[in-house]
Design a protein around this motif. Structure first.
Motif, PDB file in Angstrom:
ATOM      1  N   GLU A  91       0.838  -1.193   0.000  1.00 54.82           N
ATOM      2  CA  GLU A  91       0.000   0.000   0.000  1.00 54.82           C
ATOM      3  C   GLU A  91       0.880   1.253   0.000  1.00 54.82           C
ATOM      4  O   GLU A  91       1.871   1.329   0.728  1.00 54.82           O
ATOM      5  CB  GLU A  91      -0.859  -0.020   1.274  1.00 54.82           C
ATOM      6  CG  GLU A  91      -1.549   1.278   1.525  1.00 54.82           C
ATOM      7  CD  GLU A  91      -2.481   1.267   2.730  1.00 54.82           C
ATOM      8  OE1 GLU A  91      -3.578   1.790   2.602  1.00 54.82           O
ATOM      9  OE2 GLU A  91      -2.085   0.752   3.795  1.00 54.82           O
TER      10      GLU A  91
ATOM     11  N   TYR B  50       1.120   4.881   1.192  1.00 52.75           N
ATOM     12  CA  TYR B  50       0.466   5.740   2.185  1.00 52.75           C
ATOM     13  C   TYR B  50       1.435   6.846   2.559  1.00 52.75           C
ATOM     14  O   TYR B  50       2.593   6.556   2.906  1.00 52.75           O
ATOM     15  CB  TYR B  50       0.056   4.911   3.424  1.00 52.75           C
ATOM     16  CG  TYR B  50      -0.650   5.733   4.472  1.00 52.75           C
ATOM     17  CD1 TYR B  50      -1.997   6.047   4.337  1.00 52.75           C
ATOM     18  CD2 TYR B  50       0.050   6.233   5.565  1.00 52.75           C
ATOM     19  CE1 TYR B  50      -2.640   6.834   5.291  1.00 52.75           C
ATOM     20  CE2 TYR B  50      -0.581   7.012   6.515  1.00 52.75           C
ATOM     21  CZ  TYR B  50      -1.919   7.313   6.370  1.00 52.75           C
ATOM     22  OH  TYR B  50      -2.552   8.097   7.308  1.00 52.75           O
TER      23      TYR B  50
ATOM     24  N   TRP C 293       4.187   0.582   2.121  1.00 52.67           N
ATOM     25  CA  TRP C 293       3.978  -0.173   3.358  1.00 52.67           C
ATOM     26  C   TRP C 293       3.367  -1.530   3.027  1.00 52.67           C
ATOM     27  O   TRP C 293       2.693  -1.674   2.007  1.00 52.67           O
ATOM     28  CB  TRP C 293       3.011   0.568   4.300  1.00 52.67           C
ATOM     29  CG  TRP C 293       3.412   1.968   4.630  1.00 52.67           C
ATOM     30  CD1 TRP C 293       3.076   3.096   3.926  1.00 52.67           C
ATOM     31  CD2 TRP C 293       4.218   2.422   5.743  1.00 52.67           C
ATOM     32  NE1 TRP C 293       3.616   4.209   4.523  1.00 52.67           N
ATOM     33  CE2 TRP C 293       4.323   3.833   5.639  1.00 52.67           C
ATOM     34  CE3 TRP C 293       4.845   1.776   6.807  1.00 52.67           C
ATOM     35  CZ2 TRP C 293       5.035   4.600   6.561  1.00 52.67           C
ATOM     36  CZ3 TRP C 293       5.552   2.538   7.723  1.00 52.67           C
ATOM     37  CH2 TRP C 293       5.649   3.930   7.601  1.00 52.67           C
TER      38      TRP C 293
ATOM     39  N   GLY D 147       0.794  -3.724   5.064  1.00 56.28           N
ATOM     40  CA  GLY D 147      -0.025  -3.834   6.269  1.00 56.28           C
ATOM     41  C   GLY D 147      -0.720  -5.190   6.370  1.00 56.28           C
ATOM     42  O   GLY D 147      -0.136  -6.210   6.012  1.00 56.28           O
TER      43      GLY D 147
ATOM     44  N   PHE E  65      -8.587  -4.249   3.561  1.00 60.25           N
ATOM     45  CA  PHE E  65      -7.668  -3.718   4.572  1.00 60.25           C
ATOM     46  C   PHE E  65      -8.176  -4.024   5.986  1.00 60.25           C
ATOM     47  O   PHE E  65      -9.348  -3.830   6.293  1.00 60.25           O
ATOM     48  CB  PHE E  65      -7.537  -2.203   4.379  1.00 60.25           C
ATOM     49  CG  PHE E  65      -6.735  -1.530   5.448  1.00 60.25           C
ATOM     50  CD1 PHE E  65      -5.349  -1.579   5.428  1.00 60.25           C
ATOM     51  CD2 PHE E  65      -7.368  -0.858   6.487  1.00 60.25           C
ATOM     52  CE1 PHE E  65      -4.603  -0.959   6.428  1.00 60.25           C
ATOM     53  CE2 PHE E  65      -6.625  -0.244   7.487  1.00 60.25           C
ATOM     54  CZ  PHE E  65      -5.234  -0.296   7.461  1.00 60.25           C
TER      55      PHE E  65
ATOM     56  N   SER F  98      -3.092  -1.316  10.090  1.00 57.42           N
ATOM     57  CA  SER F  98      -1.801  -0.829   9.601  1.00 57.42           C
ATOM     58  C   SER F  98      -0.686  -1.007  10.636  1.00 57.42           C
ATOM     59  O   SER F  98       0.280  -0.249  10.644  1.00 57.42           O
ATOM     60  CB  SER F  98      -1.935   0.644   9.208  1.00 57.42           C
ATOM     61  OG  SER F  98      -2.627   1.359  10.209  1.00 57.42           O
TER      62      SER F  98
ATOM     63  N   ASP G  60       2.139   1.592  14.129  1.00 57.50           N
ATOM     64  CA  ASP G  60       0.952   1.770  13.295  1.00 57.50           C
ATOM     65  C   ASP G  60       1.210   2.917  12.318  1.00 57.50           C
ATOM     66  O   ASP G  60       1.285   4.081  12.708  1.00 57.50           O
ATOM     67  CB  ASP G  60      -0.254   2.081  14.200  1.00 57.50           C
ATOM     68  CG  ASP G  60      -1.547   2.145  13.412  1.00 57.50           C
ATOM     69  OD1 ASP G  60      -1.501   2.495  12.217  1.00 57.50           O
ATOM     70  OD2 ASP G  60      -2.602   1.845  14.001  1.00 57.50           O
TER      71      ASP G  60
ATOM     72  N   LYS H  10      -0.565   4.298  10.128  1.00 53.27           N
ATOM     73  CA  LYS H  10      -1.626   5.291   9.851  1.00 53.27           C
ATOM     74  C   LYS H  10      -1.797   6.266  11.017  1.00 53.27           C
ATOM     75  O   LYS H  10      -2.046   7.445  10.806  1.00 53.27           O
ATOM     76  CB  LYS H  10      -2.925   4.591   9.486  1.00 53.27           C
ATOM     77  CG  LYS H  10      -2.760   3.849   8.162  1.00 53.27           C
ATOM     78  CD  LYS H  10      -3.963   3.707   7.301  1.00 53.27           C
ATOM     79  CE  LYS H  10      -3.526   3.254   5.908  1.00 53.27           C
ATOM     80  NZ  LYS H  10      -4.492   2.410   5.239  1.00 53.27           N
TER      81      LYS H  10
END
Ligand code: DMJ
Length: 471
Positions: free
Chosen positions: A281, A283, A288, A290, A299, A302, A346, A348
């Motif tokens: 992904e 981001y 990344w 995840g 999803f 993350s 994490d 995100k």
């Protein structure tokens, strides 16, 4: 022609990237080492001497209290077995002779303990097989075989996936729920043992477990992360490349690379296609990997782990240099956010969910690979910086220790055995890339960084000794 050109460019870049690097092939001569290599070598010796003084005969050093820790009620001598190949590469002959003699004369695996099969496979079996390759001593191969024979009863399950623990004395195995790494990280060590003993049963057991995982993939080609070894049902359907799965993928590719098992190569190819399609992904401008659901690819979360920093190495080794480089920069960003990596992060929320750093090697392993694969000196410099940070935060008066919390840098009283096996080795190999006889392209490492010379494994013989068919 294209390959030749890449090789020439890579070589030129590697040899010209650091002014301290001297062009010599004599690794035994300490004066030939540049400052960084010399420093890692000296620190390794200092740390080894601390292990010997405070923990000899035991599994691991507790560097703050200056005592030892054992994994089980009786020691398995894990630090020396894990440290051996690093000490050997650094040219510590007296120390490696001492370990060889101890293994041959005093190590007895007929112990009434339940050992975690995954951990002892990569550290003890992997360490002993590498010790055999480096020392050439048949008695060490006999020890490795004895140990593997004690592991094998664990594989006697309905799926062929091993149970979690096996009793080294009785062969009684237990623990039906395992993660994917524990289920299927065996083909590399078992394959090497099959090669040297000419007995396919080891590789076949390991491969059966790997295929049992692959054959339970979803319609979109993803696997879960926890499985029941008897029913073959997924206990958790979360799909990722993080801790708990990581080395399963590593061994698919490395078994193809070292032994030429094309079936494993196909399994790798199919797996990485699905991983890049559903898990990778973009981001915040970074790459990344995840967590998604194995059936839908949707999803899930993350949270990643510092173990995942092995993936740039694997991507690079298997030819995807572009993704490998992007991912390494992602990990470099995480490291620099704290000064060391947290165990879980994490991406995100931008927060750590588990702030410990246990002297883990993965980010340095990948920097070592990428420096050698791309010739880009920024990867060399990354390892110089990681080493400086480790010295700043983890160094003690006698050795190195884990960190409880990378936000406070509070120390923990433990030095894992992989610090010897992996972290120090990958740093040293990076800093000697130009002048070591242990050239990157000549060796394949198990997941605990024990090196095996590629030319030792003839692919035609492997087909017979490991019992797989060429496709
Ligand atoms: C090592 O024991 C091995 O590399 C394993 O595959 C997972 N990671 C640890 C060190 O972090």
């Amino acid at each position: 022609m294209k390959n030749l050109l890449i090789l020439i460019i890579t070589f030129t870049l590697i040899t010209s990237c650091n002014s301290e690097i001297k062009n010599t092939s004599n690794t035994d001569n300490k004066t030939a080492l540049n400052k960084s290599a010399e420093d890692v070598r000296n620190e390794t010796l200092r740390t080894w001497q601390a292990y010997k003084k405070y923990a000899w005969g035991h599994d691991a050093l507790a560097p703050l209290t200056k005592t030892y820790r054992n994994w089980y009620k009786k020691p398995l001598y894990i630090s020396p077995i894990d440290a051996y190949s690093t000490l050997y590469i650094m040219g510590f002959k007296e120390e490696t002779n001492e370990i060889e003699n101890y293994v041959i004369d005093s190590l007895d695996f007929d112990i009434d303990i339940d050992a975690k099969i995954f951990e002892v496979n990569i550290r003890i079996l992997g360490g002993l097989l590498s010790m055999y390759e480096l020392s050439g001593k048949e008695e060490i191969l006999a020890k490795a075989k004895d140990f593997a024979d004690r592991m094998l009863p664990a594989f006697d399950t309905k799926t062929g996936i091993p149970k979690y623990w096996v009793n080294l004395k009785t062969g009684v195995a237990r623990g039906d729920t395992v993660n994917v790494a524990e289920a299927a990280t065996y083909t590399f060590e078992m394959g090497i043992l099959s090669y040297y003993t000419k007995d396919p049963k080891y590789y076949q057991a390991g491969k059966k477990a790997s295929l049992a995982i692959f054959n339970r993939r979803s319609d979109i080609g993803l696997i879960g992360d926890v499985i029941d070894v008897e029913s073959g049902e997924w206990v958790s359907e979360s799909s990722h490349i993080c801790a708990g799965v990581d080395s399963y993928y590593e061994y698919l590719y490395k078994s193809y690379l070292l032994f030429g098992d094309n079936e494993m190569g196909e399994v790798w190819k199919e797996s990485i296609k699905a991983i890049n399609k559903y898990i990778a992904e973009d981001y915040d401008g970074k790459l990344w990997y995840g967590r998604v659901h194995m059936n839908t690819g949707e999803f899930e979360n993350s949270v990643i782990t510092l173990y995942d920093a092995f993936f740039p190495a694997l991507l690079g080794l298997s030819g995807d240099t572009a993704r490998a480089i992007r991912l390494q920069h992602t990990w470099d960003y995480v490291w620099n956010k704290y000064g060391l990596e947290p165990t879980a992060y994490d991406y995100k929320s931008g927060k750590t969910t588990y702030p410990t750093y246990d002297l883990n090697p993965e980010i340095m392993e990948s920097a070592y690979y990428l420096f050698n694969i791309s010739g880009d000196s920024s990867f060399y410099k990354m390892n110089e910086q990681y080493w400086a940070d480790i010295k700043k935060y983890c160094r003690t008066d006698i050795a190195y220790t884990s960190i409880k919390n990378v936000e406070t840098m509070e120390k923990k009283d433990y030095m894992p055995t992989f610090f010897f096996a992996e972290t120090l080795k990958y740093l040293y190999l990076t800093f000697t890339s130009h002048n070591t006889e242990y050239q990157f392209n000549d060796y394949t490492f198990n997941t605990e960084a024990h090196p095996f010379k590629r030319e030792h494994f003839d692919k035609e013989k492997a087909k017979i000794y490991l019992g797989f068919d060429k496709r």
